[in-house]
Design a protein around this motif. Sequence first.
Motif, PDB file in Angstrom:
ATOM      1  N   UNK A  40       0.856  -1.184   0.000  1.00  0.00           N
ATOM      2  CA  UNK A  40       0.000   0.000   0.000  1.00  0.00           C
ATOM      3  C   UNK A  40       0.891   1.232   0.000  1.00  0.00           C
ATOM      4  N   UNK A  41       0.761   2.053  -1.040  1.00  0.00           N
ATOM      5  CA  UNK A  41       1.522   3.302  -1.127  1.00  0.00           C
ATOM      6  C   UNK A  41       0.673   4.437  -0.567  1.00  0.00           C
ATOM      7  N   UNK A  42       1.325   5.410   0.068  1.00  0.00           N
ATOM      8  CA  UNK A  42       0.622   6.563   0.621  1.00  0.00           C
ATOM      9  C   UNK A  42       0.580   7.694  -0.406  1.00  0.00           C
ATOM     10  N   UNK A  43      -0.494   8.465  -0.359  1.00  0.00           N
ATOM     11  CA  UNK A  43      -0.620   9.566  -1.315  1.00  0.00           C
ATOM     12  C   UNK A  43      -1.114  10.828  -0.624  1.00  0.00           C
ATOM     13  N   UNK A  44      -0.421  11.941  -0.941  1.00  0.00           N
ATOM     14  CA  UNK A  44      -0.943  13.265  -0.626  1.00  0.00           C
ATOM     15  C   UNK A  44      -0.619  14.185  -1.803  1.00  0.00           C
ATOM     16  N   UNK A  45      -0.954  15.428  -1.673  1.00  0.00           N
ATOM     17  CA  UNK A  45      -0.845  16.356  -2.816  1.00  0.00           C
ATOM     18  C   UNK A  45       0.585  16.485  -3.334  1.00  0.00           C
ATOM     19  N   UNK A  46       1.568  16.187  -2.496  1.00  0.00           N
ATOM     20  CA  UNK A  46       2.971  16.337  -2.900  1.00  0.00           C
ATOM     21  C   UNK A  46       3.512  15.090  -3.613  1.00  0.00           C
ATOM     22  N   UNK A  47       2.752  14.005  -3.618  1.00  0.00           N
ATOM     23  CA  UNK A  47       3.216  12.749  -4.212  1.00  0.00           C
ATOM     24  C   UNK A  47       3.215  12.845  -5.732  1.00  0.00           C
ATOM     25  N   UNK A  48       4.183  12.184  -6.374  1.00  0.00           N
ATOM     26  CA  UNK A  48       4.252  12.158  -7.845  1.00  0.00           C
ATOM     27  C   UNK A  48       3.044  11.401  -8.405  1.00  0.00           C
ATOM     28  N   UNK A  49       2.218  12.098  -9.177  1.00  0.00           N
ATOM     29  CA  UNK A  49       0.961  11.508  -9.651  1.00  0.00           C
ATOM     30  C   UNK A  49       1.201  10.452 -10.730  1.00  0.00           C
ATOM     31  N   UNK A  50       2.165  10.678 -11.617  1.00  0.00           N
ATOM     32  CA  UNK A  50       2.441   9.694 -12.674  1.00  0.00           C
ATOM     33  C   UNK A  50       2.894   8.367 -12.073  1.00  0.00           C
ATOM     34  N   UNK A  51       3.763   8.449 -11.075  1.00  0.00           N
ATOM     35  CA  UNK A  51       4.211   7.218 -10.407  1.00  0.00           C
ATOM     36  C   UNK A  51       3.049   6.548  -9.666  1.00  0.00           C
ATOM     37  N   UNK A  52       2.183   7.354  -9.083  1.00  0.00           N
ATOM     38  CA  UNK A  52       1.023   6.826  -8.360  1.00  0.00           C
ATOM     39  C   UNK A  52       0.107   6.053  -9.300  1.00  0.00           C
ATOM     40  N   UNK A  53      -0.129   6.597 -10.497  1.00  0.00           N
ATOM     41  CA  UNK A  53      -0.995   5.918 -11.471  1.00  0.00           C
ATOM     42  C   UNK A  53      -0.351   4.607 -11.938  1.00  0.00           C
ATOM     43  N   UNK A  54       0.976   4.601 -12.051  1.00  0.00           N
ATOM     44  CA  UNK A  54       1.668   3.353 -12.405  1.00  0.00           C
ATOM     45  C   UNK A  54       1.486   2.295 -11.318  1.00  0.00           C
ATOM     46  N   UNK A  55       1.498   2.737 -10.070  1.00  0.00           N
ATOM     47  CA  UNK A  55       1.255   1.820  -8.940  1.00  0.00           C
ATOM     48  C   UNK A  55      -0.147   1.215  -9.061  1.00  0.00           C
ATOM     49  N   UNK A  56      -1.131   2.055  -9.395  1.00  0.00           N
ATOM     50  CA  UNK A  56      -2.509   1.572  -9.568  1.00  0.00           C
ATOM     51  C   UNK A  56      -2.592   0.581 -10.720  1.00  0.00           C
ATOM     52  N   UNK A  57      -1.932   0.913 -11.827  1.00  0.00           N
ATOM     53  CA  UNK A  57      -1.992   0.036 -13.012  1.00  0.00           C
ATOM     54  C   UNK A  57      -1.276  -1.292 -12.763  1.00  0.00           C
TER      55      UNK A  57
END
Length: 355
Positions: A20-37
């Motif tokens: 489980x990765x943590x997310x807030x407004x400062x997190x890299x969104x492109x990397x976050x979407x890759x985590x989801x994918x």
Amino acid sequence: MIIDLNVNKPEPIVVSGKQVELFNRATDIKLTIKVLEAGNHILITAFYSDGLLLLKKLQMHLKRKLPNKSFSEQRAYRSAYHKLSNLILIEIVDHKLTVKKSPSIGWLEKLYPEISDFLLSFPQVQGLNSAWQWYQNGILIPVLRNKLHPYYGTYFPTRFDHLILFDNWLKRYEGAKKSAIDVGIGSGVLSFQMIKHGFQKVFGTDTNPNAIVGLSEFMANTKLSRKIELNFGHLFGNLEKQTELIVFNPPWLPISHDQDRNDEAIYYNENLFPDFFEGAKKRLLPEGKLVVIFSNLAQITHVAKNHPIEKELAEGGRFQLEACLKKSVKVASEKTKREQHWRSSEEVELWVLTN
């Protein structure tokens, strides 16, 4: 009334042993979407609005990847969005969202009395929040005197052309008004319309426990509770009595192989109409009327070749057509995001069949 039912609600999500990765407004969104994918979960940790931001960016990402013009393409886009967005989690502690500036959602305590701390997906929380606002504030329906307060997980109308069509038919109805059956009562609109127009008793059935529990609670000890009797079950439930009017507002679209199969309020399977007409034949009095409220949506969007009511009339040998009333649907708002060019030719239909 039957109220001792387990209602449908989002299942708390268990992520033990999973990344489980943590997310807030400062997190890299492109990397976050890759985590989801990659199929991994993301937990929103700071503000409720961070979840809204991530969902917006996910939508933009998918729209760049997937075409979103035709009806079938929209289905594919929604399927991909549903899969990825539900990997975004939010934590609930003591029946409250832990992130800052989050809404207060009464369903968290009402639907989960046995558990106070758990995880849900962000879209599930959004759905609970919207449903709580509708439940608390009520919804104005043009054909009803009082507001509707829909229970969580119960279909309620957001467009009213078919209800107006039915109301106009009820005004002209001259048959007996001793009893009627409302198959798939949902949030109760058609039943409330029939009571308004003088029916003494309406038997409402639904396969969705939330509809039965919600209406039981809504009607409580009012006069409506004596005029509307609820029955939990598929189509006619355990109702065997014959009646002078049977009303059915079924789903308007056939289910597809990739469809979310639990959305029975919107999509129908191949057995629904044959089973309904067979059951209706047994329960309709000789002089009774069968009213089916439908639409040409499946035909104009090319997701179905056959019209199930036309097919029954041509092949079923059970009913005769008395009338088919039609009403053009108001064009969708210009603000709507989806391409809905077919709306201009959409019509709602009210079919009146007799023995």
